[in-house]
Design an enzyme around this catalytic site. Structure first.
Site, PDB file in Angstrom:
ATOM      1  CG  ASP A   1       1.494   2.122  -7.664  1.00 47.12           C
ATOM      2  OD1 ASP A   1       0.499   2.146  -6.898  1.00 47.12           O
ATOM      3  OD2 ASP A   1       2.546   1.515  -7.397  1.00 47.12           O
TER       4      ASP A   1
ATOM      5  CD  GLU B   1      -2.208  -3.836   3.406  1.00 47.77           C
ATOM      6  OE1 GLU B   1      -1.462  -4.323   4.299  1.00 47.77           O
ATOM      7  OE2 GLU B   1      -1.769  -3.465   2.302  1.00 47.77           O
TER       8      GLU B   1
END
Ligand code: UGA
Ligand code: MN
Length: 337
Positions: free
Chosen positions: A198, A283
């Site tokens: 997205d 992350e």
């Protein structure tokens, strides 16, 4: 083919002539200090006119840069970029993938690893990839129910796309171990990037990450409740991060803000995403196996340019569709959206 070549020549000539014209106009303006241009005719001062022309010149230069990138999209003598994209079925999925694929079509040597969050490959994604014109690998990995967001859960409650990215890494490691000769040599310089379906990616971003030694980093726009987040660079090194939230995280960065060399991925077989990671630590769970902050390679003009945006697509409202369906008048279910 000849027609295309001729059109290309006309196009290039057109820009050369416009550019030369602009440069000439700017030189005239700069050199004619004594000669006053009568700008009153068009209601502009000389300074305004110069700054307008400078703006036009900048736009033309940007245009030429993008045309160059697009023209180079068939290059084969550059490192491969493996892009891992987790994706899941929802109303906007095909629209998102279409947007993404149209960006990727302009990027040379891009191999798209699409990983569906599904128990098996879906016809929509299978057909989409086959028609995309891109080099791709189609994988799937269902997120276990206890790790998956449920309807009504806030989006931050559980990490998304972790299992799928790990499946992409597994495929890369398997492929890396099996590669021989020329194929193995090509992998030496390859790069891995995690591109959510997205976000919005500029073409320049891929050229920034293409020569990544170990892990490269850059700013991400519209993320973390900020205009942008970025690594802060001093004397060519990352010293801290500009972020509004939990700067104590080992790597307070969004997934869109870094790329890793394939060599680094293969050399650290344990590096993967922790699907149980605390909010915001996904992350870090991967990067801390690979690198320290001081070793990060800052890109995008020492992290001063935003080349990727963490955009999010609004969920479409289906109020009228639902009402019509109740009367048996809903949209034809055989039409793929
Ligand atoms: C932010 C980060 O940009 C993501 O990279 C990170 O995975 C996520 O937070 C997180 O903390 O888990 P956000 O926009 O909130 O992203 O996440 P989404 O875009 O909804 O999902 C990230 C990726 O996972 C997308 O490519 C999406 O298609 C995929 N996804 C999402 C699945 O495969 N399955 C799901 O159930 C939901
Ligand atoms: Mn997203």
């Amino acid at each position: 083919m000849r027609m295309r070549l001729r059109l290309k020549t006309v196009f290039v000539l057109y820009f050369m002539v416009s550019l030369l014209g602009l440069i000439y106009a700017l030189m005239q303006l700069d050199s004619s200090a004594g000669q006053r241009c009568d700008c009153r005719d068009h209601g502009m001062s000389k300074d305004q006119e110069i700054s307008q022309l400078r703006g036009e010149l900048q736009k033309l230069q940007d245009h030429i840069k993008t045309s160059e990138l697009v023209k180079d999209s068939k290059k084969t003598d550059v490192p491969i970029i493996y892009v891992i994209t987790p994706t899941y079925a929802r109303l906007v999925q095909k629209a998102e993938l279409t947007r993404l694929s149209h960006t990727f079509l302009h990027v040379p040597q891009l191999h798209w690893i699409m990983v569906e969050d599904a128990p098996q490959p879906t016809p929509l994604v299978t057909d989409f990839l086959a028609a995309s014109g891109l080099t791709y690998t189609h994988l799937h990995k269902l997120t276990p129910k206890d790790r998956k967001l449920q309807e009504g859960d806030p989006s931050w409650l559980k990490p998304r796309g972790a299992e799928q990215r790990n499946e992409g890494l597994r495929w890369l490691r398997e492929m890396g171990a099996a590669a021989k000769g020329k194929e193995a040599a090509a992998l030496e310089d390859a790069v891995v990037y995690f591109a959510d379906d997205d976000n919005t990616y500029s073409l320049q971003l891929f050229e920034e990450m293409r020569y990544t030694h170990r892990v490269s980093v850059w700013p991400v726009g519209l993320v973390g409740g900020m205009k942008f987040e970025r690594p802060v660079v001093e004397d060519g090194k990352v010293v801290r991060f500009h972020t509004g939230w939990l700067p104590i995280r080992p790597f307070p960065m969004d997934m869109a803000g870094f790329a890793v060399s394939l060599r680094q991925v293969l050399a650290n077989p344990k590096a993967c995403f922790d699907g149980d990671a605390q909010m915001g630590f996904l992350e870090s769970s991967f990067l801390q196996h690979l690198i320290t902050v001081e070793e990060l390679e800052p890109k995008a003009d020492l992290c001063t340019k935003v080349l990727v945006w963490h955009t999010r697509t609004e969920k479409p409202k289906m109020k009228r569709e639902d009402a019509l369906q109740k009367q048996g008048l809903g949209s034809d279910p055989d039409v793929e959206v």
